[in-house]
Design a protein around this motif. Sequence first.
Motif, PDB file in Angstrom:
ATOM      1  N   GLY A  14      48.025   9.174  58.062  1.00 36.83           N
ATOM      2  CA  GLY A  14      48.467   7.694  58.108  1.00 36.83           C
ATOM      3  C   GLY A  14      49.531   7.579  59.137  1.00 36.83           C
ATOM      4  O   GLY A  14      49.316   7.741  60.321  1.00 36.83           O
ATOM      5  N   ILE A  15      50.723   7.536  58.802  1.00 24.16           N
ATOM      6  CA  ILE A  15      52.017   7.613  59.433  1.00 24.16           C
ATOM      7  C   ILE A  15      52.076   8.736  60.594  1.00 24.16           C
ATOM      8  O   ILE A  15      52.201   8.334  61.697  1.00 24.16           O
ATOM      9  N   GLY A  16      51.878   9.637  60.154  1.00 24.69           N
ATOM     10  CA  GLY A  16      52.009  11.085  60.974  1.00 24.69           C
ATOM     11  C   GLY A  16      50.917  11.007  61.978  1.00 24.69           C
ATOM     12  O   GLY A  16      51.291  11.163  63.096  1.00 24.69           O
ATOM     13  N   LEU A  17      49.719  10.742  61.779  1.00 30.33           N
ATOM     14  CA  LEU A  17      48.808  10.640  62.770  1.00 30.33           C
ATOM     15  C   LEU A  17      48.898   9.484  63.919  1.00 30.33           C
ATOM     16  O   LEU A  17      48.692   9.926  65.014  1.00 30.33           O
ATOM     17  N   GLY A  18      49.486   8.562  63.362  1.00 31.23           N
ATOM     18  CA  GLY A  18      49.985   7.278  64.271  1.00 31.23           C
ATOM     19  C   GLY A  18      50.938   7.695  65.484  1.00 31.23           C
ATOM     20  O   GLY A  18      50.952   7.574  66.502  1.00 31.23           O
ATOM     21  N   ILE A  19      52.133   8.495  64.724  1.00 31.56           N
ATOM     22  CA  ILE A  19      53.104   8.731  65.420  1.00 31.56           C
ATOM     23  C   ILE A  19      52.532   9.941  66.639  1.00 31.56           C
ATOM     24  O   ILE A  19      52.718   9.719  67.784  1.00 31.56           O
ATOM     25  N   ALA A  20      51.692  10.999  66.133  1.00 27.89           N
ATOM     26  CA  ALA A  20      51.467  12.007  67.093  1.00 27.89           C
ATOM     27  C   ALA A  20      50.400  11.376  68.065  1.00 27.89           C
ATOM     28  O   ALA A  20      50.483  12.016  69.297  1.00 27.89           O
ATOM     29  N   LYS A  21      49.479  10.496  67.847  1.00 29.18           N
ATOM     30  CA  LYS A  21      48.609   9.727  68.725  1.00 29.18           C
ATOM     31  C   LYS A  21      49.624   9.130  69.625  1.00 29.18           C
ATOM     32  O   LYS A  21      49.330   9.181  71.061  1.00 29.18           O
ATOM     33  N   THR A  22      50.640   8.250  69.141  1.00 29.82           N
ATOM     34  CA  THR A  22      51.404   7.439  70.245  1.00 29.82           C
ATOM     35  C   THR A  22      52.138   8.334  71.213  1.00 29.82           C
ATOM     36  O   THR A  22      52.054   8.318  72.456  1.00 29.82           O
ATOM     37  N   PHE A  23      52.843   9.335  70.798  1.00 25.23           N
ATOM     38  CA  PHE A  23      53.446  10.344  71.459  1.00 25.23           C
ATOM     39  C   PHE A  23      52.634  11.235  72.336  1.00 25.23           C
ATOM     40  O   PHE A  23      52.862  11.425  73.513  1.00 25.23           O
ATOM     41  N   GLY A  24      51.668  11.679  71.886  1.00 23.23           N
ATOM     42  CA  GLY A  24      50.772  12.628  72.401  1.00 23.23           C
ATOM     43  C   GLY A  24      50.046  11.762  73.608  1.00 23.23           C
ATOM     44  O   GLY A  24      50.051  12.379  74.698  1.00 23.23           O
ATOM     45  N   LYS A  25      49.916  10.544  73.614  1.00 23.16           N
ATOM     46  CA  LYS A  25      49.071   9.809  74.779  1.00 23.16           C
ATOM     47  C   LYS A  25      50.344   9.575  75.834  1.00 23.16           C
ATOM     48  O   LYS A  25      49.721   9.361  77.010  1.00 23.16           O
ATOM     49  N   ARG A  26      51.572   9.940  75.450  1.00 27.73           N
ATOM     50  CA  ARG A  26      52.523   9.560  76.521  1.00 27.73           C
ATOM     51  C   ARG A  26      53.110  11.088  77.121  1.00 27.73           C
ATOM     52  O   ARG A  26      54.081  11.273  77.523  1.00 27.73           O
ATOM     53  N   GLY A  27      52.234  11.980  76.894  1.00 25.93           N
ATOM     54  CA  GLY A  27      52.587  13.709  77.349  1.00 25.93           C
ATOM     55  C   GLY A  27      53.251  14.418  76.485  1.00 25.93           C
ATOM     56  O   GLY A  27      53.452  15.483  76.932  1.00 25.93           O
ATOM     57  N   TYR A  28      53.566  13.981  75.228  1.00 28.61           N
ATOM     58  CA  TYR A  28      54.457  14.802  74.220  1.00 28.61           C
ATOM     59  C   TYR A  28      53.249  15.852  73.482  1.00 28.61           C
ATOM     60  O   TYR A  28      52.150  15.490  73.301  1.00 28.61           O
ATOM     61  N   LEU A  29      53.694  17.107  73.370  1.00 30.09           N
ATOM     62  CA  LEU A  29      52.878  17.883  72.657  1.00 30.09           C
ATOM     63  C   LEU A  29      53.292  17.647  71.022  1.00 30.09           C
ATOM     64  O   LEU A  29      54.551  17.909  70.767  1.00 30.09           O
ATOM     65  N   PRO A  30      52.386  16.961  70.244  1.00 31.58           N
ATOM     66  CA  PRO A  30      52.812  16.931  68.715  1.00 31.58           C
ATOM     67  C   PRO A  30      52.798  18.268  68.034  1.00 31.58           C
ATOM     68  O   PRO A  30      51.569  18.984  68.055  1.00 31.58           O
ATOM     69  N   LEU A  31      53.571  18.665  67.177  1.00 30.76           N
ATOM     70  CA  LEU A  31      53.480  19.927  66.350  1.00 30.76           C
ATOM     71  C   LEU A  31      53.626  19.299  64.947  1.00 30.76           C
ATOM     72  O   LEU A  31      54.631  18.717  64.500  1.00 30.76           O
ATOM     73  N   LEU A  32      52.610  19.342  64.295  1.00 33.02           N
ATOM     74  CA  LEU A  32      52.324  18.904  62.908  1.00 33.02           C
ATOM     75  C   LEU A  32      52.717  19.801  61.729  1.00 33.02           C
ATOM     76  O   LEU A  32      52.201  20.970  61.707  1.00 33.02           O
ATOM     77  N   ILE A  33      53.806  19.538  60.896  1.00 28.51           N
ATOM     78  CA  ILE A  33      54.167  20.254  59.905  1.00 28.51           C
ATOM     79  C   ILE A  33      53.770  19.856  58.742  1.00 28.51           C
ATOM     80  O   ILE A  33      54.061  18.530  58.273  1.00 28.51           O
ATOM     81  N   THR A  34      52.670  20.217  57.895  1.00 26.07           N
ATOM     82  CA  THR A  34      52.206  19.677  56.744  1.00 26.07           C
ATOM     83  C   THR A  34      51.949  20.355  55.553  1.00 26.07           C
ATOM     84  O   THR A  34      51.985  21.630  55.858  1.00 26.07           O
ATOM     85  N   ARG A  35      51.444  20.098  54.386  1.00 27.73           N
ATOM     86  CA  ARG A  35      51.300  20.801  53.200  1.00 27.73           C
ATOM     87  C   ARG A  35      50.255  21.623  53.104  1.00 27.73           C
ATOM     88  O   ARG A  35      50.149  22.890  52.274  1.00 27.73           O
ATOM     89  N   GLU A  36      48.878  21.041  53.594  1.00 30.62           N
ATOM     90  CA  GLU A  36      47.647  21.696  53.292  1.00 30.62           C
ATOM     91  C   GLU A  36      46.948  22.122  54.644  1.00 30.62           C
ATOM     92  O   GLU A  36      46.987  21.144  55.699  1.00 30.62           O
ATOM     93  N   GLU A  37      46.492  23.336  54.785  1.00 22.44           N
ATOM     94  CA  GLU A  37      45.727  23.787  56.083  1.00 22.44           C
ATOM     95  C   GLU A  37      44.439  22.727  56.309  1.00 22.44           C
ATOM     96  O   GLU A  37      44.347  22.386  57.429  1.00 22.44           O
ATOM     97  N   SER A  38      43.804  22.573  55.493  1.00 24.05           N
ATOM     98  CA  SER A  38      42.684  21.509  55.600  1.00 24.05           C
ATOM     99  C   SER A  38      43.237  20.010  56.283  1.00 24.05           C
ATOM    100  O   SER A  38      42.458  19.600  57.140  1.00 24.05           O
ATOM    101  N   LEU A  39      44.421  19.579  55.777  1.00 25.00           N
ATOM    102  CA  LEU A  39      44.675  18.295  56.279  1.00 25.00           C
ATOM    103  C   LEU A  39      45.310  18.596  57.821  1.00 25.00           C
ATOM    104  O   LEU A  39      44.987  17.639  58.631  1.00 25.00           O
ATOM    105  N   LEU A  40      45.978  19.715  58.244  1.00 21.87           N
ATOM    106  CA  LEU A  40      46.206  19.908  59.264  1.00 21.87           C
ATOM    107  C   LEU A  40      45.123  19.996  60.196  1.00 21.87           C
ATOM    108  O   LEU A  40      45.052  19.562  61.486  1.00 21.87           O
ATOM    109  N   GLU A  41      44.246  20.746  59.989  1.00 23.58           N
ATOM    110  CA  GLU A  41      42.861  20.797  60.573  1.00 23.58           C
ATOM    111  C   GLU A  41      42.249  19.494  61.033  1.00 23.58           C
ATOM    112  O   GLU A  41      41.829  19.381  62.128  1.00 23.58           O
ATOM    113  N   ALA A  42      42.080  18.801  59.849  1.00 27.66           N
ATOM    114  CA  ALA A  42      41.559  17.456  60.028  1.00 27.66           C
ATOM    115  C   ALA A  42      42.202  16.704  61.102  1.00 27.66           C
ATOM    116  O   ALA A  42      41.921  15.804  61.926  1.00 27.66           O
TER     117      ALA A  42
END
Length: 217
Positions: A14-42
């Motif tokens: 939800g929020i995390g993906l929205g943030i990553a997309k917003t910053f990623g489209k502006r040239g940032y590398l998103p580094l995601l820290i999440t609790r589950e490997e399956s969620l990270l890959e998704a």
Amino acid sequence: MKQPMIWIVGAGCGIGLGIAKTFGKRGYLPLLITREESLLEAMKQALIEQNVTAEGTVAYAGDETSLRNTLNELEQQYGVPDVLIYNASAHTPGYPSEVAPSDMLADLQVNVIGALTAAQCVLSGMRTRGTGSILFTGGGQAIHPTATLASLGVGKSSIRNLALSLHDELKNYGLYAGTLTISGFVQPGTAFSPDVIGEAFYRMHQQKNEAEVIIRP
């Protein structure tokens, strides 16, 4: 020129993906820290479909030692982030008279102690570099508590206080901290959509002004 980087602790679809997309489209590398490997890959796959490449790792924000070790390892591997966003949240439903103290303590470990831990992990590097933003995802329960969400309200009011005090401290070092208070339910196509929230976080980082920004209906 080195690619700017954003770390999102407690990233989700939800929020995390929205943030990553917003910053990623502006040239940032998103580094995601999440609790589950399956969620990270998704999440990484969803971002690839938006032409955004992300990296990430698995860590539980409620485990202070594990989170600290993970973030220290990430800094050694990738360097100091330009932006840290703490988005992890936990709550046990129930009235204040019903919530077990042990449950509220466990929620606070995620809601507040994790945020403090994450902030402390990146502060030394940000101070040395002289730039950086630390932003927390807040909620309307901090301002208008609901009796049946007592644990969440205590957590959001605490992280709000932490963000405001951190803002007051870091301005002396040329750094920026703040909280985005989301006074509504996160839902696509509304004023509280993940994309709107991501844009709000981006503006906060760019403007580096207010300690608190509130999203209202």
